[in-house]
Structure formats: structure tokens, C-alpha cells
Design an enzyme around this catalytic site. Structure first.
Site, PDB file in Angstrom:
ATOM      1  CG  HIS A 159       0.273   3.037   0.860  1.00 58.46           C
ATOM      2  ND1 HIS A 159       0.805   1.856   0.455  1.00 58.46           N
ATOM      3  CD2 HIS A 159       0.183   3.807  -0.257  1.00 58.46           C
ATOM      4  CE1 HIS A 159       1.043   1.905  -0.848  1.00 58.46           C
ATOM      5  NE2 HIS A 159       0.676   3.073  -1.303  1.00 58.46           N
ATOM      6  CG  HIS A 209       1.265   6.595  -4.220  1.00 60.95           C
ATOM      7  ND1 HIS A 209       1.370   5.540  -3.347  1.00 60.95           N
ATOM      8  CD2 HIS A 209       2.332   7.417  -3.975  1.00 60.95           C
ATOM      9  CE1 HIS A 209       2.466   5.704  -2.610  1.00 60.95           C
ATOM     10  NE2 HIS A 209       3.050   6.840  -2.964  1.00 60.95           N
ATOM     11  CG  ASP A 233      -2.663   1.374  -2.988  1.00 58.76           C
ATOM     12  OD1 ASP A 233      -3.853   1.224  -3.316  1.00 58.76           O
ATOM     13  OD2 ASP A 233      -1.799   1.720  -3.801  1.00 58.76           O
ATOM     14  CG  ASP A 283      -1.649   3.876  -8.629  1.00 59.56           C
ATOM     15  OD1 ASP A 283      -1.075   4.712  -7.901  1.00 59.56           O
ATOM     16  OD2 ASP A 283      -1.824   2.703  -8.290  1.00 59.56           O
TER      17      ASP A 283
END
Lengths: 314, 314
Positions: free
Chosen positions: B141, B64, B210, B66
């Protein structure tokens, strides 16, 4: 009509001295065009209070990281913000693959649609609306690189509605808008300036980075109103400029003078210059109407002095 | 021995309230490990005065944006700075392709070599030196995502050199280093504590982001000294946390309590929280030894209180 450019980043490949990677926003009559998108551009946009949902068109000059690495982050941020408006991206071959690959691995299905247009050659019409055209301009860099010509369209003459006699028909009104004199149904001749005002002179802004100074340039650039040209180095670094396909301040200024540019903005400064004033000092020897790009500053595309241009309009 | 983590960015997907995308630097005995590398990480490193040439190992949890969009820029900056040291990158499948594709289109031939190791499964030993091991930890995730276990190695007992009698041979010295009592050539028994000091208790730092809060966890994480766990939301957003495969502060804190963690750092805050203190308020109801990640702050991996752990060392 608004026609201006706001500098978001004007340093070359590294971040240095508070200067950031290349990005700028061209505002044409409240339509915003993002030009290049170095890493961190979305932060610069937030700082400059440029609302993300006002960006519909992004132009990427070439695939060196300092000109495009902020694009993926911006694409994801648009998505997170719930964007539904289409996004148009214009860039050299490969950029679409870079974007698709990263979207695929993030398993993101965007809420909005991206239209990608490959810039394949010089003088390619990339965008057009009622106000302007945006056209590719081939640069001379180590890899495929394009500048962008933002060219306002010629507007029509504006009628002085309160003065129009009822003896003029639709056809005469159209002639007035084209700058011609007309004869009304009573046989009276009206000079154009009695009933119409001339339109503003169309202006042209050219973004030229990264490039060795060009030998010549297409007619469109001749006498452009505002030229953003890279000046990575001063002449002390002439051989480095040549080796890396960049320009010196002197070269950019001589180019501007040779092609009768109205005003020159220099940017893409090397990180070797903490103080960039030597870049300006060198340039103004050849072209006095030079300014240095400063992040956060907005530069209007200046109109020519009317007297100089009047002959060419009418 | 130094064993600490410095937070460079601790916000979730958007930049907000001066918080940046995820990145942190783990320092183990002056070896630095960069963990995740969101957009703008190189700027955060400059701000925190982390010298680029000290980074040899970069761990990317997942694809992802970020968590990895700052990586290409860092790779190019290393190159521009004339780096020649090898760079080791550890990440999920696809990251190598994303890097190679962009290097290819920039036509860059780096001055240094990149070694890429794909993280393919849980409990994969990614790195090992004399001080520690770094091991993958499967997260839960939306896409493949791995946390990282930084686990100090058990050191030997340290000899009190000035007290060692000459009646001890090489073999006895080795036994002392292993924590055993020894008998010297004169037949005297020396208790270990007379001639050696016990080593520090090995510590474990776990980076977990995450992820939905995990149901269980491998033994390695049980009682870890410091756990960085994402807490994107508070419990008011429970259903959103579940839908997006993130955790709430309550869940992270309950997890820390359940697994006898020594200290918990929460991060990866949602941009909906300008003030993140509700995240802390919620967590400490379940686990009092919780702190909120703050960018620029360094957190030591705490040792256990000796009395609690002594039994397990010897």
C-alpha cells in the site's frame, strides 16, 4: 439576518439513545461555523445536509474525545472531496500537534491549507467579519476548555433611499446612518426616523460547554440572547457534577436567570438519562425560557423585545 | 468450533450509501478480535450488539484514517464504562504515539491497561492461544500496511472414550490422539479410526486490506479457507487502482483463483459505487466463489470439502 444554531450532537461522553457526541453549526448570515466535532460529526452533517465545502471555520472547546474525535475524519474527507479552500481551526494547545502527528503518519499532503489558531486565554478575539466577532470564553472544566461568544456587530441605520432629498450631502448621509438628525443645505432639519430605519439590535449567542457553572461572567455574556449551556446532570447528581466539573440543570438555569439571558438551550446530557425531560423540569423552576437541545433542530438566536432594548441602542 | 467474521464497515475512505469505514470482528471459539476500527466503529458495535467488554484485542492494519479513527473513541468509551480488563492493540509504528498523545492531552488516566505491540514486519506472530495464531501479512500500500492471517491450530484426534479398552495405557492413548494405530497389552492392534475421530481440518482466514494485488503470497495463504480482499474499484478504474495502491475486483478474484482460496469476500468499496453489484459481476468471471461484504452480516470460515484435503491432514 440569519443567526441560528443547528444541533448535530448533544449527548455527553457516550453515544446513547440515538444521541451523539457534541457538535453544532452556527449560521451567521450564511457563514457556517462548526463548534466542536465529536466522533461521527461528518455523518451527522451528511444527515443534516450541511455541505462540507461550506465549512471554513471549526472551533474546538477542549480535548476530551467527545468534543474533537471527529475532526481528523472531517479533515481527511475534505481532502478526498478535493477541497482547495483554506480551513481555519481554533482550539486549545495540543490540538495542532494531534492533527499534525496523524497527518504525518498517514503521509497525507492535503490539497488545502489548514490554519491553526491556538486558544490561549479568555476574551481572545478568534474571528471577525463584517457581521460578527467570535471570542473565547474561559470555562471551568477539568482541563483547559473554552466556550465561544458569537456577537453580532452593531449595524448602521438603513437609509430610506426613496425619501432622501437632494439637498443632503455625503456627510449628512453618514450622520443619518449613525442615527443622528441632520440639517440639509436649505436649512431644513430632518429627524432621523423620517429618512432612516434603525438597524436590528445586535444579538449574542454563547456556547458554554463543558463547565462547572461559572461564578460570574464577563459583561459580554450579560443578557445574551441565546445561551447553550451544558446540563450533564440533574441536582440528584450534584456531587458528581462537582467532581467531574460539569453542571446541573438547576445550576445552568440559575446562571441564565442571574445573567438575564433571553433564552437557554440545555445540552450535553448524561447517558444516564434516556428520557431527558427531568432535566427540563428541573431547569424551568429557575428559568422558564429553557429548551432542551434536540439533534437536527435549528434554534434562531432571538432578538430582544424592542421596547426592552430601545434605550440602549440609540 | 466457531470461526467467523462479522463485517461492521466495508466502505473505503468516505461514508456513502449507508456503508461505513472499515471494521470487522473475527470470532474464534468465542474469542473476539476487532480488525480495524474506522470512525464510528463503536456505534456499529452497539448496532450489532457486540458487547464492548468482550473485546480484548484490536488489530489496526495501517494509519489511514478510515481504518483507525474510531480507536480513540473506543478507548475512551471502555474507560467510561469502567473497564478494568487489559486491552491489547496491535498496529504499525506511530499508532502508540497517536494514542499516548491524545491520552495525555485529555489528561485521562485509564482504569485499565493498554498493551501495545508494534507490527514491524511480515510474518510476525502477533497473538496465539490454544485455538489459533494471528500473524502479520505485509500488504503493498502507499504506507506501511499489514493484513492478518487467522490460522486455526491443528487439533488432536478425539478419543471415542466409550469404546476404549482397558488394555490401553497412557502412551497408546497419546498415539491415538496423534492419529496413529496402537497395539494393546494383549497384543491386539487397534486401527486409529476404531477408537478415535479425526479433528476438524484447521481453517485459515485472511484479512487483506488495503493493498495493490500482491504478486505472490507466503505459503500460509495458499488455499486459505476465507479471504477478505479489498476491491476498491472495478477494472474501468485500473489506473486509479494502481495510482492509489488499491485493487480491482478482477485482480482480487484472479489472486483468489491463483492461490486456490476456498471463498472470497470483497470489500472496501469506493464511494463511486452506489450499487456494488458490478464489483461482484467482474469478480465472478475469474473466481465464482465470491461474495460481497455486507455490513452486519456474519460469514463463517468454511471448511474444505474433506475429500480434497484428507491427504494433507494425516
Amino acid at each position: 439576518l440569519i443567526f441560528e444554531v443547528k444541533i448535530l450532537g448533544c449527548n455527553s461522553a457516550s453515544f446513547a439513545f440515538g444521541r451523539h457526541h457534541t457538535s453544532q453549526v452556527v449560521n451567521s448570515n450564511q457563514n457556517l461555523f462548526l463548534v466542536d466535532c465529536g466522533e461521527g460529526t461528518q455523518l451527522r452533517m451528511i444527515k443534516q445536509q450541511i455541505r462540507f465545502n461550506r465549512i471554513h471555520h471549526i472551533f474546538i472547546s477542549h480535548l476530551h474525545g467527545d468534543h474533537y474525535l471527529g475532526l481528523m475524519g472531517l479533515i481527511f474527507t475534505f481532502h478526498l472531496q478535493g477541497r482547495t479552500d483554506d480551513l481555519y481551526i481554533y482550539g486549545p494547545p495540543g490540538l495542532d500537534e494531534i492533527i499534525s502527528l496523524q497527518l504525518r503518519h498517514s503521509e497525507s499532503v492535503l490539497h488545502y491549507r489548514i490554519h491553526f489558531q491556538v486558544i490561549e486565554h479568555d476574551d481572545q478575539l478568534l474571528f471577525e467579519n463584517e457581521d460578527l466577532q467570535i471570542i473565547s470564553l474561559a470555562m471551568n472544566h477539568r482541563i483547559a476548555c473554552y466556550g465561544f461568544v458569537f456577537r453580532e456587530k452593531q449595524r448602521r441605520f438603513k437609509l430610506k433611499r426613496e425619501l432622501l432629498p437632494e439637498t443632503l450631502g455625503r456627510e449628512e448621509l453618514l450622520l443619518l446612518k449613525e442615527g443622528q438628525n441632520v440639517t440639509d443645505s436649505a436649512g431644513r432639519v430632518w429627524r432621523n426616523e423620517e429618512l432612516a430605519s434603525p438597524p436590528p439590535v445586535p444579538r449574542t449567542y454563547i456556547y458554554a460547554a463543558d463547565t462547572r457553572v461559572l461564578d460570574g461572567i464577563r459583561e459580554v455574556a450579560e443578557g445574551c440572547n441565546l445561551l447553550y449551556h451544558e446540563a450533564t446532570f440533574t441536582s440528584e447528581m450534584q456531587s458528581r457534577a462537582e467532581a467531574t466539573f460539569h453542571s446541573t440543570a438547576a445550576e445552568a438555569a440559575q446562571f441564565a436567570a442571574r445573567h438575564h439571558v433571553e433564552r437557554l438551550i440545555l445540552g450535553h446530557f448524561s447517558s444516564r438519562y434516556q428520557d431527558v425531560s427531568p432535566v427540563l423540569a428541573e431547569a424551568i423552576q429557575y428559568f422558564p425560557h429553557t429548551i432542551l437541545a434536540a439533534e437536527g433542530q435549528t434554534y434562531e438566536v432571538p432578538a430582544r423585545v424592542a421596547s426592552k432594548q430601545h434605550a440602549s441602542i440609540i
